[in-house]
Write a protein that holds these residues in place. Sequence first.
Motif, PDB file in Angstrom:
ATOM      1  N   SER A 134       0.829  -1.201   0.000  1.00  0.00           N
ATOM      2  CA  SER A 134       0.000   0.000   0.000  1.00  0.00           C
ATOM      3  C   SER A 134       0.860   1.248   0.000  1.00  0.00           C
ATOM      4  O   SER A 134       0.569   2.226  -0.706  1.00  0.00           O
ATOM      5  CB  SER A 134      -0.927  -0.008   1.221  1.00  0.00           C
ATOM      6  OG  SER A 134      -1.837  -1.071   1.165  1.00  0.00           O
ATOM      7  N   GLY A 137       2.248   1.849  -3.525  1.00  0.00           N
ATOM      8  CA  GLY A 137       1.269   2.475  -4.407  1.00  0.00           C
ATOM      9  C   GLY A 137       1.093   3.951  -4.130  1.00  0.00           C
ATOM     10  O   GLY A 137       0.994   4.767  -5.060  1.00  0.00           O
ATOM     11  N   LEU A 154      -6.077   6.377  -3.561  1.00  0.00           N
ATOM     12  CA  LEU A 154      -6.340   5.361  -4.585  1.00  0.00           C
ATOM     13  C   LEU A 154      -5.082   4.547  -4.872  1.00  0.00           C
ATOM     14  O   LEU A 154      -5.132   3.319  -5.021  1.00  0.00           O
ATOM     15  CB  LEU A 154      -6.840   6.032  -5.860  1.00  0.00           C
ATOM     16  CG  LEU A 154      -7.130   5.104  -7.044  1.00  0.00           C
ATOM     17  CD1 LEU A 154      -8.219   4.106  -6.683  1.00  0.00           C
ATOM     18  CD2 LEU A 154      -7.522   5.910  -8.281  1.00  0.00           C
ATOM     19  N   GLY A 155      -3.939   5.228  -4.944  1.00  0.00           N
ATOM     20  CA  GLY A 155      -2.685   4.517  -5.167  1.00  0.00           C
ATOM     21  C   GLY A 155      -2.380   3.531  -4.055  1.00  0.00           C
ATOM     22  O   GLY A 155      -1.889   2.423  -4.307  1.00  0.00           O
ATOM     23  N   VAL A 157      -4.565   1.934  -2.147  1.00  0.00           N
ATOM     24  CA  VAL A 157      -5.460   0.778  -2.278  1.00  0.00           C
ATOM     25  C   VAL A 157      -4.996  -0.138  -3.407  1.00  0.00           C
ATOM     26  O   VAL A 157      -4.920  -1.366  -3.239  1.00  0.00           O
ATOM     27  CB  VAL A 157      -6.913   1.258  -2.513  1.00  0.00           C
ATOM     28  CG1 VAL A 157      -7.822   0.078  -2.820  1.00  0.00           C
ATOM     29  CG2 VAL A 157      -7.433   2.019  -1.304  1.00  0.00           C
ATOM     30  N   VAL A 158      -4.667   0.449  -4.553  1.00  0.00           N
ATOM     31  CA  VAL A 158      -4.206  -0.351  -5.693  1.00  0.00           C
ATOM     32  C   VAL A 158      -2.906  -1.068  -5.352  1.00  0.00           C
ATOM     33  O   VAL A 158      -2.725  -2.257  -5.664  1.00  0.00           O
ATOM     34  CB  VAL A 158      -4.045   0.538  -6.934  1.00  0.00           C
ATOM     35  CG1 VAL A 158      -3.395  -0.252  -8.072  1.00  0.00           C
ATOM     36  CG2 VAL A 158      -5.396   1.082  -7.381  1.00  0.00           C
ATOM     37  N   GLY A 159      -1.982  -0.361  -4.692  1.00  0.00           N
ATOM     38  CA  GLY A 159      -0.714  -0.979  -4.328  1.00  0.00           C
ATOM     39  C   GLY A 159      -0.893  -2.157  -3.394  1.00  0.00           C
ATOM     40  O   GLY A 159      -0.238  -3.204  -3.552  1.00  0.00           O
ATOM     41  N   LEU A 161      -3.556  -4.104  -3.117  1.00  0.00           N
ATOM     42  CA  LEU A 161      -4.179  -5.210  -3.843  1.00  0.00           C
ATOM     43  C   LEU A 161      -3.187  -5.895  -4.776  1.00  0.00           C
ATOM     44  O   LEU A 161      -3.180  -7.127  -4.897  1.00  0.00           O
ATOM     45  CB  LEU A 161      -5.386  -4.698  -4.628  1.00  0.00           C
ATOM     46  CG  LEU A 161      -6.564  -4.203  -3.774  1.00  0.00           C
ATOM     47  CD1 LEU A 161      -7.652  -3.612  -4.669  1.00  0.00           C
ATOM     48  CD2 LEU A 161      -7.136  -5.341  -2.931  1.00  0.00           C
ATOM     49  N   VAL A 162      -2.339  -5.103  -5.453  1.00  0.00           N
ATOM     50  CA  VAL A 162      -1.335  -5.696  -6.346  1.00  0.00           C
ATOM     51  C   VAL A 162      -0.334  -6.524  -5.547  1.00  0.00           C
ATOM     52  O   VAL A 162       0.048  -7.639  -5.945  1.00  0.00           O
ATOM     53  CB  VAL A 162      -0.627  -4.602  -7.158  1.00  0.00           C
ATOM     54  CG1 VAL A 162       0.567  -5.175  -7.920  1.00  0.00           C
ATOM     55  CG2 VAL A 162      -1.600  -3.953  -8.142  1.00  0.00           C
ATOM     56  N   ALA A 281      -5.410  -1.770   3.294  1.00  0.00           N
ATOM     57  CA  ALA A 281      -5.137  -0.783   2.247  1.00  0.00           C
ATOM     58  C   ALA A 281      -5.971   0.473   2.451  1.00  0.00           C
ATOM     59  O   ALA A 281      -5.478   1.596   2.291  1.00  0.00           O
ATOM     60  CB  ALA A 281      -5.421  -1.393   0.870  1.00  0.00           C
TER      61      ALA A 281
END
Length: 366
Positions: A134, A137, A154-155, A157-159, A161-162, A281
Amino acid sequence: MRAVVDRAPETVEAAARPAERHSRHVVWRVGGLSVRFERRTAVVHLVLVVALAAAALWALTLGDYGIPVGQVVAALRGHADDPLAAWFVTDVRLPRVTAAVLVGAALGVSGAIFQTISGNPLGSPDVIGFTTGSATGALVAIILVGASPAGTSLGAVVGGLVAALVVYLLSWRHGVAGFRLVLVGIGVGATLHAANALLVVEAPLDRAQSAAQWQAGSLNGVTWAQLAWLAVALAMLVPVAAAVSRGLSVLPLGDDLARSLGTRVQGARLVAVLVGVALVALATAVTGPIAFVALAAPHLVRRLTRNAGVALTGGALLGALLVLVSDVAAQRLFAPTQLAVGIVTGALGGTYLVALLALEWRRSRT
């Protein structure tokens, strides 16, 4: 805590019955609903609720403009005599206290999930790299994109999840075992930590300062809008975690035994990972990384309750209490200078981690 729903006889009244006491449990009946608590667990949860409420009220009184408890209560009810006190309570301090409670609860639930599915007291999102993902991202959004606070969230959260996807795929070998999840997560987390350091070192000075400030983990500047969507996310994700908690509770016994008891092991583990990663995240997106709460809260609750269950409720309550008390310490310890809450939780959590490792080492020798 375990909830058992049964069909009550027609003669049972709809009103709540007094608690039925057993040797180790307390059962409350309301109409056709029976809820059974382990007595010690119920007492610990009640103490945590009272302590959290008292700490929240205490936090609302503290600051350079001290406000008595009576004025705080009046401000919360909308009847404060002092307009300045009402403004400090409702617009300045209450969002911060609410953020501490929600973020701490999210981290506590996430930690309880990962410790259960990994069967390891060190299996928290801090250790397995999801919090670091997290942070990666968010740093990409801050340094490479120059994103706004919303873009940074948003970054994050995306980080997260990735990072979870990478760890899950690398851990897969005819399914995902808990010990592989921890080991792979530690390796991925170390790699991402190095990448985060490289991003900050190579960034322009202004963006590096913003990134370093975000990485400290702070409740400064939290808005009601951020808290609204975090509260909505908790309201959606926590029931999902509760729904799979019964299946999760048998995972530490081994996948084969869990399957024989009717648990869809890989499905339950996948749903739990997704929920746990989403919680950590989202919490990280609001405040930045707050270390060790997800590790310590569920583990301490299990020691207090002497219950080896999933500890979702206790983890949420103790996580909220730890973040709130740590934030008060961060604000008042060196007042008027304020520390980031992540620094305080990091210092306390590092000490706790050393003690936990020493205890595990001593147990392995006996």
